[in-house]
Design a protein around this motif. Structure first.
Motif, PDB file in Angstrom:
ATOM      1  N   UNK A  64      -1.055 -34.453  21.178  1.00  0.00           N
ATOM      2  CA  UNK A  64       0.042 -33.412  20.597  1.00  0.00           C
ATOM      3  C   UNK A  64       0.397 -32.709  21.965  1.00  0.00           C
ATOM      4  N   UNK A  65      -0.371 -32.719  22.863  1.00  0.00           N
ATOM      5  CA  UNK A  65       0.058 -32.160  24.229  1.00  0.00           C
ATOM      6  C   UNK A  65       1.064 -32.849  25.051  1.00  0.00           C
ATOM      7  N   UNK A  68       4.413 -32.643  23.254  1.00  0.00           N
ATOM      8  CA  UNK A  68       5.054 -31.492  23.427  1.00  0.00           C
ATOM      9  C   UNK A  68       5.517 -31.283  25.188  1.00  0.00           C
ATOM     10  N   UNK A  69       4.442 -31.781  26.288  1.00  0.00           N
ATOM     11  CA  UNK A  69       4.678 -31.651  27.580  1.00  0.00           C
ATOM     12  C   UNK A  69       6.001 -32.594  27.829  1.00  0.00           C
ATOM     13  N   UNK A  72       9.196 -30.950  27.116  1.00  0.00           N
ATOM     14  CA  UNK A  72       9.717 -29.823  27.967  1.00  0.00           C
ATOM     15  C   UNK A  72      10.550 -30.288  29.002  1.00  0.00           C
TER      16      UNK A  72
ATOM     17  N   UNK B 303       7.993 -21.653  24.055  1.00  0.00           N
ATOM     18  CA  UNK B 303       7.191 -22.961  24.436  1.00  0.00           C
ATOM     19  C   UNK B 303       6.167 -23.693  23.462  1.00  0.00           C
ATOM     20  N   UNK B 304       6.805 -24.476  22.601  1.00  0.00           N
ATOM     21  CA  UNK B 304       5.999 -25.376  21.734  1.00  0.00           C
ATOM     22  C   UNK B 304       4.680 -25.948  22.346  1.00  0.00           C
ATOM     23  N   UNK B 305       4.660 -25.985  23.426  1.00  0.00           N
ATOM     24  CA  UNK B 305       3.435 -26.717  24.420  1.00  0.00           C
ATOM     25  C   UNK B 305       2.321 -25.721  24.358  1.00  0.00           C
ATOM     26  N   UNK B 306       2.667 -24.430  24.461  1.00  0.00           N
ATOM     27  CA  UNK B 306       1.837 -23.492  24.249  1.00  0.00           C
ATOM     28  C   UNK B 306       0.969 -23.129  22.994  1.00  0.00           C
TER      29      UNK B 306
END
Lengths: 159, 569
Positions: A64-65, A68-69, A72, B303-306
């Motif tokens: 998931x990270x 998401x990363x 970004x 920030x979705x990643x947070x």
């Protein structure tokens, strides 16, 4: 988290085709301690974008990270975490000419491949198939004393 | 309009409404400086080190909410700026840094003052650009400012090769930006917001957990409104000090490693964490498995990643805190505030049991007293910056912050040397406000050359050095966890602070008593000159409460109730 298993996953990353975009993607993996098992990249025809396919490992939270990363990063257009996919990989194997060529040809044929080049000292076989089958082919080819093996890394497309 | 690349850089800065640029010239950026000389659309402050220039732009950005701009040359100019970029990146500060680069034809040849700036800055910028042609320069500059201030803000580097600054071409600054791959989410999902509201109405012990995102999104009024309407108590992170206002009865204080007892206990016992613009940093959570163990979590973050990075979230809402609260608050109409009364009573008792306290002394100045006292003397309008260490924590704990953007510090990266240049930036943005840099005898030396900058431009920043002749925070850890082996933390050898300040065109004060302290503050405010106020404080004072690193938030070392400081004085 329920899922703590380190699973093999394939991710497609669609990026704007600009300089250093690949460096951004790979640096993100390096910087945050994620694995890259294999990586392929090529421009998407008739567009200003490129398609990066990354084979990686991690548990659900890590995956998931990663997704998401990646999202970004400014030039990243789309991230696809593959679930139902067709995936292929290619391998080129170089054998000494002294080996049994018909055996090698049959072996490659069994994996939907064949001999693609014969020189004075070497013969080169090519196979394109699912990554698991590529692994088996490489194992089977060991008895013919391969002198060089080059894998392409995985490409995948969602079904 | 025809112009050279250097002019384009200046025109873009003017078009973005930037009034002050902080920087330092050098070979590769000289053409731009030549155009800066000719224009009068913005002022340029010559800091005495590139790192300080970037921190000053950062401080300017934090104080105003606008994009800060710094300019440096290639090679060492850029590498000096990296700490500044990383500092801003970790705290999501909107900033554009423009660096010179060797000419395109020399890139990759190890030319004089060449370094791969985009390569080095990749992990510490939100985005970066190496400009490859004059044609793309206006678009890149426009995108840089847009990316810096939109979504989750952050620093953006624009690396401009020298030959591009000389080349002449047509300039039209774009009106709009279109980056198909970059579309920040501002509006929260309606259904998720409704679910979160239901959870708030169901909860018995809800807690507002406020982070720096509230400051960045300028949402503090809405947060106060939310708290007032629901009567839900609130805790602030280091980055959110001032959001609720010190006098707000619903504010418990700061939570985390040096949070107060009530705040940390509230987080340990709450049944619903309402996280607004916070990111569950390790300095806040302590041991993760014990953090908010009994709570469901609402997490609002742009920030979705947070979201879900460290703590499992039950109600994820990706969006701008301000936009989400605009939708959320009307839905809370008719919420029963009595529902949380028992919870508020418990927390009140916690606060009475162990308030944020210290033992004052008549013999020596206690650092906490100095913070409280300066809060009384300089008034609510002041801006406080800080460096990193004990003084930073004391300031965060004891200063009566009244509003956001009043407290400027390096929270994420923890950059010593940040406070003084950041204060210069903040003071330049708000010349009428008193700006105090709360610092230590370790940190201040890391950018002390800025005395010259502040003196030259008449930027009267007060540097309050809480001087314990130690690298205090490291010393504190050595006391607690390293059996008092004070390895390389003893700073007994010191400069003559007064003489140092005076040598650079400022004023110095040596303060050892409370009377001298008041007199020095009064004089510093009247003198209108940069100063070093060297305040001798209790040497072995510790920052308490303290949650030892990796421990659960409810296991705090608490301040002594009577003077039992057993350390040698």
């Amino acid at each position: 988290m329920a899922k703590t298993m380190n699973e093999r996953r394939v991710i497609s990353v669609v990026v704007m085709n600009e300089s250093s975009v690949l460096a951004r993607v790979t640096a993100l993996f390096a910087g945050r301690g994620y694995n890259i098992e294999s990586l392929t990249v090529a421009p998407i025809p008739n567009s200003e974008m490129s398609h990066i396919t990354i084979e990686t490992k991690g548990n659900a939270r890590v995956m998931e990270q990663i997704t998401k990363q990646l999202h970004k990063l400014i030039p990243v257009y789309k991230v696809i975490e593959h679930e139902e996919m067709v995936e292929k990989e290619m391998v080129l194997v170089k054998f000494p000419i002294a080996e049994n060529l018909s055996d090698i040809a049959s072996l490659a044929a069994a994996y939907n491949g064949g001999i693609v080049n014969v020189g004075r000292e070497m013969v080169i076989a090519q196979v394109a198939d699912e990554p698991k089958r590529i692994k088996h082919f490489i194992e089977a080819a060991q008895r013919y004393n391969p002198c060089e093996t080059v894998r392409s890394g995985v490409v995948a497309i969602e079904r | 309009m025809q112009m050279n690349g250097a002019q384009m850089v200046c025109e873009a800065i003017i078009a973005e409404g930037v009034k002050t640029v902080f920087g330092y010239p050098g070979g590769a950026i000289m053409h731009v400086y030549d155009e800066i000389y000719k224009q009068n659309g913005f002022e340029h402050i010559l800091n005495r080190h590139e790192q300080a220039a970037v921190h000053a732009a950062d401080g300017y950005a934090r104080a105003t909410g606008e994009v800060g701009v710094a300019m440096v040359t290639s090679g060492p100019g850029f590498t000096n700026a990296v700490t500044g970029l990383a500092t801003a990146y970790m705290d999501s500060i909107p900033m554009v840094v423009i660096s010179g680069q060797v000419p395109l034809s020399l890139i990759g040849t190890d030319g004089f003052q060449e370094i791969d700036a985009v390569g080095i800055s990749r992990p510490c910028t939100k985005h970066n650009f190496l400009v490859r042609s004059l044609e793309e320069l206006p678009r890149v500059l426009k995108e840089a400012f847009y990316i810096a201030r939109s979504g989750r803000p952050g620093p953006v580097l624009v690396d401009v090769p020298k030959d591009i600054t000389v080349e002449i071409g047509k300039f039209k600054y774009p009106d709009t930006v279109s980056i198909p791959s970059y579309k920040p989410t501002y509006k929260g999902n309606k259904r998720q917001i409704e679910k979160a509201v239901e959870a708030i109405k169901r909860a018995k012990k809800p807690l507002l957990y406020l982070g720096g995102g509230v400051v960045l999104s300028n949402a503090y009024e809405l947060v106060r409104k939310l708290a007032e309407k629901t009567q839900i108590p609130a805790v602030e992170t280091l980055m959110a000090r001032g959001v609720m206002g010190a006098k707000n009865p619903l504010l418990l204080g700061m939570l985390g490693m040096h949070g107060n007892y009530a705040s940390n206990m509230a987080m340990s016992e709450t049944d619903l964490v309402i996280s607004l613009g916070a990111r569950f940093d390790d300095r806040v959570t302590g041991k993760l498995s014990e953090f908010a163990k009994y709570a469901d979590v609402i997490h609002v973050d742009i920030d979705a990643a947070n979201i879900g990075k460290l703590v499992e979230v039950d109600y994820p809402i990706v969006g701008d805190v301000k936009r989400v609260l605009e939708e959320m608050i009307p839905l809370l109409e008719g919420v029963e505030t009595d529902r949380y009364r028992a919870w508020r009573e418990i927390l009140k008792r916690y606060n009475e049991l162990h308030p944020q306290s210290y033992i004052d002394s008549d013999e020596v100045i206690k650092p906490q007293w100095a913070i409280e006292r300066i809060g009384e003397l300089i008034g609510e309008d002041a801006i406080i910056t800080s460096d990193v260490g004990q003084h930073q924590m004391w300031a965060a704990q004891h200063y009566p912050f009244d509003r956001p953007r009043q407290w400027i510090n390096s929270g994420g990266l923890g950059t010593m040397g940040f406070g003084f240049p950041a204060a210069i930036g903040a003071k330049r943005a708000f010349p009428e406000k008193t700006v105090v840099n709360v610092t230590g005898d370790g940190s201040i030396l890391m950018n002390m050359q800025e005395l010259v900058t502040a003196a030259e431009y008449k930027i009267p920043v007060i540097n309050m050095i809480l001087n314990n002749h130690f690298l205090g925070m490291v010393r504190q850890w050595q006391t607690f966890f390293y059996e008092k082996r004070y390895s390389e933390t003893d700073l007994t050898f010191q400069p003559n602070w007064k003489a140092l300040a005076e040598a650079c065109g400022g004023i110095g004060y040596d303060v050892t008593t409370k009377v001298e302290f008041d007199a020095a503050v009064k004089d510093a405010m009247e003198q209108n000159k940069v100063c070093f106020m060297n305040v001798a404080v209790n040497r072995f004072e510790d920052v308490l409460p303290m949650v030892p690193s990796g421990g659960a938030l409810f296991n705090m070392m608490l301040p002594p109730k009577s003077e039992t400081d057993g350390e040698e004085k």
